[in-house]
Design an enzyme around this catalytic site. Structure first.
Site, PDB file in Angstrom:
ATOM      1  CD  GLN A 120     -46.250 -11.889 -60.020  1.00  0.00           C
ATOM      2  OE1 GLN A 120     -45.258 -12.310 -60.432  1.00  0.00           O
ATOM      3  NE2 GLN A 120     -46.791 -11.005 -60.421  1.00  0.00           N
ATOM      4  CG  HIS A 165     -42.927 -19.016 -65.775  1.00  0.00           C
ATOM      5  ND1 HIS A 165     -41.906 -19.019 -65.056  1.00  0.00           N
ATOM      6  CD2 HIS A 165     -43.921 -18.407 -65.119  1.00  0.00           C
ATOM      7  CE1 HIS A 165     -42.430 -18.849 -63.963  1.00  0.00           C
ATOM      8  NE2 HIS A 165     -43.654 -18.708 -64.003  1.00  0.00           N
TER       9      HIS A 165
END
Length: 312
Positions: free
Chosen positions: A10, A200
């Site tokens: 992304q 994350h």
């Protein structure tokens, strides 16, 4: 000549991407047509015509970028590019690498990453999470800044992209505090990124748990080409280890510097970035200038990469 294939994630997407390559290689649009059948809407139309807001929605961006990498890989093979000795992908790009390495079916991966995007967005309501890029500080300093900024909330260093470029993620207020502390610590820049999902970091653990359940029902086989994973910069051939790496990737840092260094340690100094944006090329230049990263997102880039890799 040996080389490694890399796949972006992304942030590399843009409306109109791969249009020139699709004109030269019909397999590009065919790949998007296959994905559209899985998704139930015309993904190629969204990629080519937007609007940006739709393409940049996480649940759309993820399949759009997965297909972009697979489409470039298929064009590369049609052009006689040959097989790499290793593969890696940045975050979402790891799923692309596993498809291209023969470990995961294309249709399963398209559905899986669309769901991954939905799970990530559901885990943190829009506006409650943020990410920021911190430039010009050592990794240890950024980690310390995050610890001091937490104050009972979450903010962590999550993408170790290149020396002096670390991305942080967490709750919005904690990220804003970390930006201030990073600036005070001498960062060249510390800026919020235009994303709605704090990828994350620990906030993604609920999404990771759901993704792990989903992965149990997906057939994964040993890759035909070794894939270096983000969470540990290591190669895995056992399907259950791959499933674990993919689920942990949602809430653990992307160790991109270590991943690139692990590939280069195998005497792979030529790397081909298969997908739009040239983001990985820029990062690799800062990681190790002796590595030659060749971007492939249009026919000219494909031809130049073929000449270099095949030595013609």
């Amino acid at each position: 000549m040996t080389f490694a294939a890399l796949f972006p994630g992304q942030g590399s997407q843009s409306v109109g991407m791969l249009a020139e390559l699709a004109d030269a290689y019909p397999v590009v649009k065919q790949s998007y047509d296959e994905a559209s059948e899985v998704l139930g809407f015309d993904l190629w139309d969204m990629v080519q015509n937007g609007p940006d807001a739709d393409l940049n929605r996480t649940c759309n961006t993820q399949p759009a970028m997965l297909v972009a990498g697979v489409a470039v890989w298929r064009a590369w093979n049609e052009a006689g590019g040959g097989q790499p000795s290793a593969m890696a992908g940045h975050s979402l790009g790891e799923f692309t690498a596993l498809v291209c390495a023969g470990a995961l079916s294309f249709s399963d991966a398209v559905a899986l990453v669309a769901e991954r995007g939905r799970l990530m967005q559901e885990a943190v309501p829009e506006g409650q999470g943020a990410m920021a890029a911190v430039l010009g500080l050592d990794d240890d300093v950024v980690i310390d800044v995050c610890v001091r900024a937490e104050q009972g909330e979450v903010v962590q260093a999550v993408n170790f992209n290149s020396p002096g470029q670390v991305v942080i993620a967490g709750t919005t207020d904690a990220v804003d505090r970390a930006i201030e502390l990073a600036t005070d610590a001498g960062a060249k820049r510390a800026i919020r990124l235009p994303v709605s999902v704090p990828s994350h970091c620990d906030l993604m653990q609920p999404a990771a748990e759901k993704l792990a359940q989903r992965l149990k029902g997906i057939e994964i086989t040993s890759p035909e080409i070794p894939v270096v994973h983000n969470v540990d910069a290591a190669k895995h051939s056992d399907p259950d280890e791959i499933r674990l790496a993919l689920s942990q990737q949602l809430f653990k840092p992307v160790r991109w510097v270590a991943s690139v260094q692990a590939i280069a340690a195998d005497d792979l100094s030529d790397m081909v970035e298969m997908g739009p944006g040239k983001v990985l090329m820029g990062l690799i230049r800062r990681i190790d200038r002796s590595i030659n990263c060749l971007p492939v997102q249009d026919p000219d880039g494909l031809n130049k990469a073929l000449e270099k890799i095949k030595g013609v």
